[in-house]
Design a protein around this motif. Structure first.
Motif, short mmCIF file in Angstrom:
data_model
loop_
_atom_site.label_atom_id
_atom_site.label_comp_id
_atom_site.label_asym_id
_atom_site.label_seq_id
_atom_site.Cartn_x
_atom_site.Cartn_y
_atom_site.Cartn_z
N GLU A 176 0.83 -1.21 0.00
CA GLU A 176 0.00 0.00 0.00
C GLU A 176 0.86 1.26 0.00
N ALA A 177 1.93 1.27 0.79
CA ALA A 177 2.83 2.42 0.83
C ALA A 177 3.56 2.59 -0.51
N GLU A 234 2.47 1.59 -3.48
CA GLU A 234 1.49 2.07 -4.48
C GLU A 234 1.24 3.57 -4.31
N ALA A 235 1.15 4.03 -3.08
CA ALA A 235 0.95 5.46 -2.83
C ALA A 235 2.15 6.27 -3.34
N LYS A 236 3.36 5.77 -3.07
CA LYS A 236 4.57 6.46 -3.53
C LYS A 236 4.64 6.44 -5.05
N LYS A 248 2.10 6.34 -7.15
CA LYS A 248 1.11 7.30 -7.65
C LYS A 248 1.64 8.73 -7.53
N GLU A 249 2.34 9.02 -6.45
CA GLU A 249 2.92 10.34 -6.24
C GLU A 249 3.99 10.63 -7.31
#
Length: 148
Positions: free
Chosen positions: A35-36, A38-40, A42-43
């Motif tokens: 999850e972390a 994927e968030a990074k 996307k950023e």
């Protein structure tokens, strides 16, 4: 004496519960890491898309002449090139961005302004070269006199 040792061996059912708990913890930690990540990701993708959009915007605004400049460069102007029977008797070829024209000497002709600008730039450069050549010759003559 061998009987005095305390052997603490878990029953198979307890081992299964411990293994199951460990797997749940590992899976939860892996899901957290994913999850972390994927968030990074996307950023990073969002930042890259923004940078690309800015670059494209800058490139398109600086890509070339405006519509007014293009229209002005295509206006027709009259020119007449000097003609003699010696060095200046042949037609003149002029090229601008791969487009070529042939201009007859001694006759007034209508050409696009962009071709006339090339002729003007060439004439100015010829004049500047002649001035520099004359100056260098004068300097040479003066230095030669000083040496005598």
């Amino acid at each position: 004496m061998a009987n005095d040792k305390d052997t603490n061996v878990a029953a198979p059912a307890d081992m299964e519960a411990v293994a199951k708990k460990l797997m749940e913890d590992v899976n939860a930690k892996a899901a957290e890491i994913i999850e972390a990540a994927e968030a990074k990701a996307k950023e990073i993708v969002s930042g890259a898309q923004q940078a690309v959009a800015e670059t494209v915007s800058k490139a398109s605004s600086a890509a070339g002449p405006s519509e007014e400049e293009l229209a002005r460069s295509r206006e027709r102007v009259s020119v007449e090139l000097f003609k003699d029977n010696n060095l200046y008797k042949d037609d003149v070829y002029v090229s601008v961005n791969g487009e070529n024209i042939k201009i007859k000497r001694g006759v007034p002709v209508e050409i696009e302004r962009r071709f006339a600008e090339v002729l003007d730039n060439s004439r100015r450069q010829d004049s500047a070269s002649a001035d520099l050549n004359e100056k260098l010759q004068d300097d040479f003559v003066n230095k030669s006199k000083d040496l005598q």
